[in-house]
Design an enzyme around this catalytic site. Structure first.
Site, PDB file in Angstrom:
ATOM      1  N   THR A 133       0.858  -1.329  -0.026  1.00  0.00           N
ATOM      2  CA  THR A 133      -0.202  -0.120   0.257  1.00  0.00           C
ATOM      3  C   THR A 133       0.701   1.877   0.167  1.00  0.00           C
ATOM      4  OG1 THR A 133      -1.217   1.129   1.037  1.00  0.00           O
ATOM      5  CG2 THR A 133      -0.295  -0.412   2.760  1.00  0.00           C
ATOM      6  N   ASP A 134       0.042   2.572  -0.917  1.00  0.00           N
ATOM      7  CA  ASP A 134       0.965   3.428  -0.563  1.00  0.00           C
ATOM      8  C   ASP A 134       0.939   4.432   1.194  1.00  0.00           C
ATOM      9  OD1 ASP A 134      -1.519   3.951  -0.434  1.00  0.00           O
ATOM     10  OD2 ASP A 134      -1.849   6.133  -1.423  1.00  0.00           O
ATOM     11  N   GLU A 135       0.192   3.783   1.827  1.00  0.00           N
ATOM     12  CA  GLU A 135       0.356   3.853   3.481  1.00  0.00           C
ATOM     13  C   GLU A 135       1.517   4.017   3.965  1.00  0.00           C
ATOM     14  OE1 GLU A 135      -3.305   2.980   5.466  1.00  0.00           O
ATOM     15  OE2 GLU A 135      -4.451   3.032   3.803  1.00  0.00           O
ATOM     16  N   TYR A 159      -2.483  -0.108  10.730  1.00  0.00           N
ATOM     17  CA  TYR A 159      -1.951  -1.265   9.236  1.00  0.00           C
ATOM     18  C   TYR A 159      -0.902  -0.298   8.414  1.00  0.00           C
ATOM     19  CZ  TYR A 159      -3.348  -1.450   4.828  1.00  0.00           C
ATOM     20  OH  TYR A 159      -2.911  -1.239   3.590  1.00  0.00           O
ATOM     21  N   LYS A 163       1.855  -2.991   7.136  1.00  0.00           N
ATOM     22  CA  LYS A 163       2.955  -3.242   5.606  1.00  0.00           C
ATOM     23  C   LYS A 163       3.968  -2.656   5.722  1.00  0.00           C
ATOM     24  CE  LYS A 163       0.837  -4.495   2.983  1.00  0.00           C
ATOM     25  NZ  LYS A 163      -0.220  -6.164   2.424  1.00  0.00           N
TER      26      LYS A 163
HETATM   27  P1  NAD Z   1      -9.998  -7.558   2.152  1.00  0.00           P
HETATM   28  O1  NAD Z   1      -9.501  -7.426   3.356  1.00  0.00           O
HETATM   29  O2  NAD Z   1     -10.693  -6.996   1.520  1.00  0.00           O
HETATM   30  O3  NAD Z   1      -8.900  -9.029   1.593  1.00  0.00           O
HETATM   31  C1  NAD Z   1      -8.479  -9.734   2.460  1.00  0.00           C
HETATM   32  C2  NAD Z   1      -8.077 -10.634   2.526  1.00  0.00           C
HETATM   33  O4  NAD Z   1      -6.536 -11.792   2.708  1.00  0.00           O
HETATM   34  C3  NAD Z   1      -9.109 -12.027   2.692  1.00  0.00           C
HETATM   35  O5  NAD Z   1      -9.908 -12.789   1.884  1.00  0.00           O
HETATM   36  C4  NAD Z   1      -8.892 -12.357   4.127  1.00  0.00           C
HETATM   37  O6  NAD Z   1      -9.690 -13.298   4.203  1.00  0.00           O
HETATM   38  C5  NAD Z   1      -7.204 -12.876   4.023  1.00  0.00           C
HETATM   39  N1  NAD Z   1      -7.062 -13.036   5.123  1.00  0.00           N
HETATM   40  C6  NAD Z   1      -6.864 -12.334   6.247  1.00  0.00           C
HETATM   41  N2  NAD Z   1      -5.926 -12.676   6.969  1.00  0.00           N
HETATM   42  C7  NAD Z   1      -5.389 -14.511   6.684  1.00  0.00           C
HETATM   43  C8  NAD Z   1      -4.440 -15.289   7.389  1.00  0.00           C
HETATM   44  N3  NAD Z   1      -4.400 -14.645   8.541  1.00  0.00           N
HETATM   45  N4  NAD Z   1      -4.672 -16.373   6.231  1.00  0.00           N
HETATM   46  C9  NAD Z   1      -4.838 -15.692   5.189  1.00  0.00           C
HETATM   47  N5  NAD Z   1      -5.847 -15.286   4.530  1.00  0.00           N
HETATM   48  C10 NAD Z   1      -5.611 -14.077   4.976  1.00  0.00           C
HETATM   49  O7  NAD Z   1      -8.327  -6.536   2.187  1.00  0.00           O
HETATM   50  P2  NAD Z   1      -7.925  -5.880  -0.274  1.00  0.00           P
HETATM   51  O8  NAD Z   1      -8.826  -4.307   0.098  1.00  0.00           O
HETATM   52  O9  NAD Z   1      -8.010  -6.895  -0.222  1.00  0.00           O
HETATM   53  O10 NAD Z   1      -6.152  -5.977  -0.075  1.00  0.00           O
HETATM   54  C11 NAD Z   1      -5.412  -7.005  -0.409  1.00  0.00           C
HETATM   55  C12 NAD Z   1      -3.727  -6.700  -0.461  1.00  0.00           C
HETATM   56  O11 NAD Z   1      -3.810  -5.130  -0.971  1.00  0.00           O
HETATM   57  C13 NAD Z   1      -3.633  -6.239   1.258  1.00  0.00           C
HETATM   58  O12 NAD Z   1      -2.227  -6.465   1.501  1.00  0.00           O
HETATM   59  C14 NAD Z   1      -3.512  -4.519   1.177  1.00  0.00           C
HETATM   60  O13 NAD Z   1      -2.919  -4.141   2.107  1.00  0.00           O
HETATM   61  C15 NAD Z   1      -3.446  -4.421  -0.543  1.00  0.00           C
HETATM   62  N6  NAD Z   1      -3.978  -3.043  -0.748  1.00  0.00           N
HETATM   63  C16 NAD Z   1      -4.836  -2.481  -0.802  1.00  0.00           C
HETATM   64  C17 NAD Z   1      -5.783  -1.213  -0.720  1.00  0.00           C
HETATM   65  C18 NAD Z   1      -7.059  -0.926  -1.244  1.00  0.00           C
HETATM   66  O14 NAD Z   1      -7.868   0.070  -1.388  1.00  0.00           O
HETATM   67  N7  NAD Z   1      -7.983  -2.237  -0.369  1.00  0.00           N
HETATM   68  C19 NAD Z   1      -5.100  -0.889  -1.603  1.00  0.00           C
HETATM   69  C20 NAD Z   1      -3.189  -0.923  -1.827  1.00  0.00           C
HETATM   70  C21 NAD Z   1      -3.318  -1.890  -1.476  1.00  0.00           C
END
Ligand code: NAD
Length: 353
Positions: A133-135, A159, A163
């Site tokens: 993430t950019d955070e 969070y 990350k």
């Molecule tokens: P999300 O919370 O929708 O999905 C996370 C998934 O990981 C879920 O399906 C959950 O069941 C699974 N999970 C959680 N803990 C787990 C564990 N211990 N073992 C196995 N599976 C597990 O998240 P998202 O928004 O889809 O984000 C996905 C990734 O992208 C993350 O790494 C996040 O940091 C990154 N990201 C998200 C955003 C955003 O805007 N949502 C932006 C940039 C990066």
């Protein structure tokens, strides 16, 4: 190619799994997910029977489980998205973020390293991709500034700290063990299947149900928004053509103040629901700001655009329309994820603000 995608039942992961399953029928795609509150196999109902797709329920905090799975499956690549992803939850329960995002990532790095180094081809042709993430960069204060791949890490929430730590571990495994790693850091995503604790689906859901629209502080915080399918396309580009050891920032050059975004959503929803203009905006309610709330994030995405030829395919207004249409025509999905535990979480977050 045997490809492991972690967190594939979540918001972004499900779009990545769908893209890879449909675009690369010659790959075997394994989706490893613990199905926490954020994981939902209904996100993948359209491809669940595809011959090149397998779901594995499992937790990345379980090192032994991962070692055994890697020994049995011989994966060629990993795209790691599994994480605890919601900033507000990290403030109330930081340790679960340490466990999944830091310990879970190191477990996965160890399992990949141990199984790949003992294989006949070693690390040749293998790839471990961490989606981040950019955070991790903290907050921008000068309106001229953007986060580049060289910006120093300055995480402000539990969070983003978790990350940032996981990014450091991924790079450390690249440097120390020569594990073939690549990373990307992306701005805020939006689109279908977004869990309604996050700003855009929360607002859509509350407008639909005539609930207050909780806006933190004065709504001045700025975020850069990218349609989730464009993030999945960027992940495809980085996984296949990104240089090993490199990091790519992904963003839409699309900055919005939260309050302006909420007003835009209100206008779209008034039109879609046939309500007089201005009806939904009356629901806007300012609530006590999130502790340590970063003021502005903005990504400089020139590296991935110039080097890998990726660019966003959708204008923001078009993406928002698509998103609203998806939520309005997937009421059952929304009802399922907003029943049960979601209600007690929601009350705890906003009842006393
Ligand atoms: P999300 O919370 O929708 O999905 C996370 C998934 O990981 C879920 O399906 C959950 O069941 C699974 N999970 C959680 N803990 C787990 C564990 N211990 N073992 C196995 N599976 C597990 O998240 P998202 O928004 O889809 O984000 C996905 C990734 O992208 C993350 O790494 C996040 O940091 C990154 N990201 C998200 C955003 C955003 O805007 N949502 C932006 C940039 C990066």
């Amino acid at each position: 190619m045997n490809l492991l995608i972690t967190g594939g039942a979540g918001f972004i992961g499900s779009h990545v799994v769908r893209l890879f399953v449909t675009k690369y029928p010659e790959y075997q795609i394994y989706n490893l997910d613990a199905l926490t509150y954020a994981g939902n196999l209904a996100n993948l109902s359209d491809i669940e029977h595809a011959p090149n797709y397998t779901f594995i329920k499992g937790d990345i905090t379980d090192a032994k489980f991962l070692e055994d799975m890697f020994a049995e499956m011989s994966f060629d690549g990993v795209i790691h998205l599994a994480a605890e992803s919601h900033v507000d939850r990290s403030i109330t329960d930081p340790m679960s973020f340490v466990m999944t995002n830091v310990v879970g990532t190191v477990n996965l790095l160890n399992a990949a390293k141990n199984s790949w180094k003992d294989s006949a081809s070693g690390f040749d042709g293998k790839r471990f991709y961490h989606v981040s993430t950019d955070e991790v960069y903290g907050s921008l204060h000068n309106p001229e500034d953007f986060f580049t791949e060289e910006t120093a890490y300055d995480p402000q929430s539990p969070y983003s700290a978790s990350k940032a730590a996981s990014d450091h571990f991924v790079r450390a495994y690249g440097n120390t063990y020569k594990l073939p790693v690549v990373l990307s850091n992306c701005s805020n995503n939006y689109g279908p299947n977004h869990f309604p604790e996050k700003l855009i689906p929360l607002m859509i859901h509350n407008i639909q149900t005539n609930k207050p629209l909780p806006v933190y502080g004065k709504g001045e915080n700025v975020r850069d928004w990218l349609f989730v399918v464009d993030h999945a396309r960027a992940i495809d580009a980085v996984f296949h053509t990104g240089q090993l050891g490199e990091t790519y920032n992904i963003g839409g050059f699309n900055e919005w103040k939260n309050i302006d975004l909420v007003h835009l959503l209100c206008q779209i929803m008034d039109r879609k629901l046939g309500r007089p203009e201005g009806t939904s905006a009356q629901l806007i309610t300012y609530v006590t700001d999130r502790a340590g709330h970063d003021l502005r994030y903005a990504i400089d995405a020139h590296k991935i655009m110039n080097e890998l030829g990726w660019q966003p395919s959708l204008q923001f207004e078009e993406g928002l329309e698509k998103t609203v249409d998806w939520f309005l025509s997937n009421q059952e999905w929304l009802d399922n994820v907003t029943s049960g535990n979601y209600q007690s979480y929601y009350q705890g977050m906003y009842a006393n603000r």
